[in-house]
Design a protein around this motif. Structure first.
Motif, PDB file in Angstrom:
ATOM      1  N   ARG A  82       0.901  -1.199   0.096  1.00 36.46           N
ATOM      2  CA  ARG A  82       0.037   0.108  -0.116  1.00 36.46           C
ATOM      3  C   ARG A  82       0.823   1.260  -0.004  1.00 36.46           C
ATOM      4  O   ARG A  82       0.312   2.377   0.248  1.00 36.46           O
ATOM      5  CB  ARG A  82      -0.913   0.111   1.128  1.00 36.46           C
ATOM      6  N   ALA A  83       2.133   1.051  -0.128  1.00 33.97           N
ATOM      7  CA  ALA A  83       3.193   2.343  -0.517  1.00 33.97           C
ATOM      8  C   ALA A  83       3.186   2.622  -1.963  1.00 33.97           C
ATOM      9  O   ALA A  83       3.483   1.522  -2.677  1.00 33.97           O
ATOM     10  CB  ALA A  83       4.331   2.205   0.288  1.00 33.97           C
ATOM     11  N   VAL A  84       3.335   3.916  -2.322  1.00 30.41           N
ATOM     12  CA  VAL A  84       3.526   4.004  -3.609  1.00 30.41           C
ATOM     13  C   VAL A  84       5.003   4.653  -4.074  1.00 30.41           C
ATOM     14  O   VAL A  84       5.475   5.609  -3.270  1.00 30.41           O
ATOM     15  CB  VAL A  84       2.588   5.083  -4.403  1.00 30.41           C
ATOM     16  N   HIS A  92      17.688   4.729  -4.050  1.00 27.32           N
ATOM     17  CA  HIS A  92      18.411   5.350  -3.145  1.00 27.32           C
ATOM     18  C   HIS A  92      17.728   5.407  -1.643  1.00 27.32           C
ATOM     19  O   HIS A  92      18.461   5.540  -0.727  1.00 27.32           O
ATOM     20  CB  HIS A  92      18.096   7.206  -3.708  1.00 27.32           C
ATOM     21  N   GLY A  93      16.404   5.187  -1.773  1.00 25.85           N
ATOM     22  CA  GLY A  93      15.906   4.975  -0.328  1.00 25.85           C
ATOM     23  C   GLY A  93      15.822   3.632   0.193  1.00 25.85           C
ATOM     24  O   GLY A  93      16.445   3.469   1.541  1.00 25.85           O
ATOM     25  N   ILE A  94      15.764   2.598  -0.548  1.00 21.05           N
ATOM     26  CA  ILE A  94      15.997   1.087  -0.072  1.00 21.05           C
ATOM     27  C   ILE A  94      17.275   0.554  -0.105  1.00 21.05           C
ATOM     28  O   ILE A  94      18.032   0.349   0.895  1.00 21.05           O
ATOM     29  CB  ILE A  94      14.810   0.412  -0.537  1.00 21.05           C
ATOM     30  N   SER A 113       9.897   8.033   3.812  1.00 21.78           N
ATOM     31  CA  SER A 113       8.619   7.618   4.566  1.00 21.78           C
ATOM     32  C   SER A 113       9.023   6.306   5.546  1.00 21.78           C
ATOM     33  O   SER A 113      10.052   5.850   5.201  1.00 21.78           O
ATOM     34  CB  SER A 113       7.520   7.077   3.800  1.00 21.78           C
ATOM     35  N   SER A 114       8.392   6.104   6.310  1.00 21.87           N
ATOM     36  CA  SER A 114       8.819   5.209   7.583  1.00 21.87           C
ATOM     37  C   SER A 114       8.798   3.660   6.572  1.00 21.87           C
ATOM     38  O   SER A 114       9.634   3.024   7.079  1.00 21.87           O
ATOM     39  CB  SER A 114       7.763   5.123   8.619  1.00 21.87           C
ATOM     40  N   PHE A 115       7.876   3.522   5.670  1.00 23.64           N
ATOM     41  CA  PHE A 115       8.195   2.103   4.865  1.00 23.64           C
ATOM     42  C   PHE A 115       9.571   2.104   4.081  1.00 23.64           C
ATOM     43  O   PHE A 115      10.237   1.010   4.412  1.00 23.64           O
ATOM     44  CB  PHE A 115       7.291   2.216   3.724  1.00 23.64           C
ATOM     45  N   ALA A 120      14.612  -0.599   4.047  1.00 20.94           N
ATOM     46  CA  ALA A 120      15.918  -0.321   3.634  1.00 20.94           C
ATOM     47  C   ALA A 120      16.897  -1.332   4.229  1.00 20.94           C
ATOM     48  O   ALA A 120      16.710  -1.834   5.228  1.00 20.94           O
ATOM     49  CB  ALA A 120      16.359   1.071   4.191  1.00 20.94           C
ATOM     50  N   VAL A 121      18.149  -1.586   3.370  1.00 21.23           N
ATOM     51  CA  VAL A 121      19.171  -2.628   3.852  1.00 21.23           C
ATOM     52  C   VAL A 121      19.831  -1.828   5.068  1.00 21.23           C
ATOM     53  O   VAL A 121      19.863  -0.607   5.396  1.00 21.23           O
ATOM     54  CB  VAL A 121      20.186  -2.770   2.876  1.00 21.23           C
ATOM     55  N   GLU A 122      20.349  -2.874   5.739  1.00 24.15           N
ATOM     56  CA  GLU A 122      21.044  -2.507   7.045  1.00 24.15           C
ATOM     57  C   GLU A 122      22.529  -1.849   6.693  1.00 24.15           C
ATOM     58  O   GLU A 122      23.129  -0.805   7.392  1.00 24.15           O
ATOM     59  CB  GLU A 122      21.418  -3.608   8.038  1.00 24.15           C
TER      60      GLU A 122
END
Length: 136
Positions: A82-84, A92-94, A113-115, A120-122
């Protein structure tokens, strides 16, 4: 034991490469619960495989639908839990752990966003950038 979400991402990638309809597979992505996704993708290697498959699949899907090549990375068409998302968000984010796109991977962007932060990777693998660019 096979990871369901990895298998789903592989199936979407294979279908998009073959030019098949991926609507039902994309719908499955949209209805995934975020908590299940996080539990299933508990290690960085699993996250990388899932998100790189999704990135490549949606690059193919979006490039077939969008004639303006400069918009492919920015268009928000990827619906997961449910995230776009856009391809830039995934890269870049994840996969690059919520870094600014223009910061050469050094500066963290606190506005994701919190999603994205939870997905995201550690630890950032700087070779990911080259793996994503190899499709183009």
């Amino acid at each position: 034991m096979k990871n369901h979400f990895i298998a789903l991402s592989e199936e979407i990638l294979i279908s998009s490469q073959a030019g098949e309809d991926t609507t039902s597979l994309r719908q499955q992505l949209f209805y995934i619960r975020q908590s299940k996704l996080e539990k299933s993708l508990y290690a960085d290697d699993l996250k990388k495989v899932f998100w790189i498959n999704i990135y490549h699949a949606f690059y193919i899907i979006i490039s077939n639908e969008t004639k303006e090549s400069y918009r492919i990375l920015k268009v928000k068409r990827i619906k997961i839990s449910r995230a776009v998302l856009s391809l830039d968000y995934i890269e870049h984010g994840i996969l690059r752990k919520y870094k600014f796109k223009m910061g050469y991977g050094y500066f963290t962007n606190p506005f994701y966003s919190s999603f994205i932060k939870s997905a995201a990777v550690e630890k950032v693998d700087y070779k990911i950038h080259f793996a994503l660019r190899s499709i183009k």
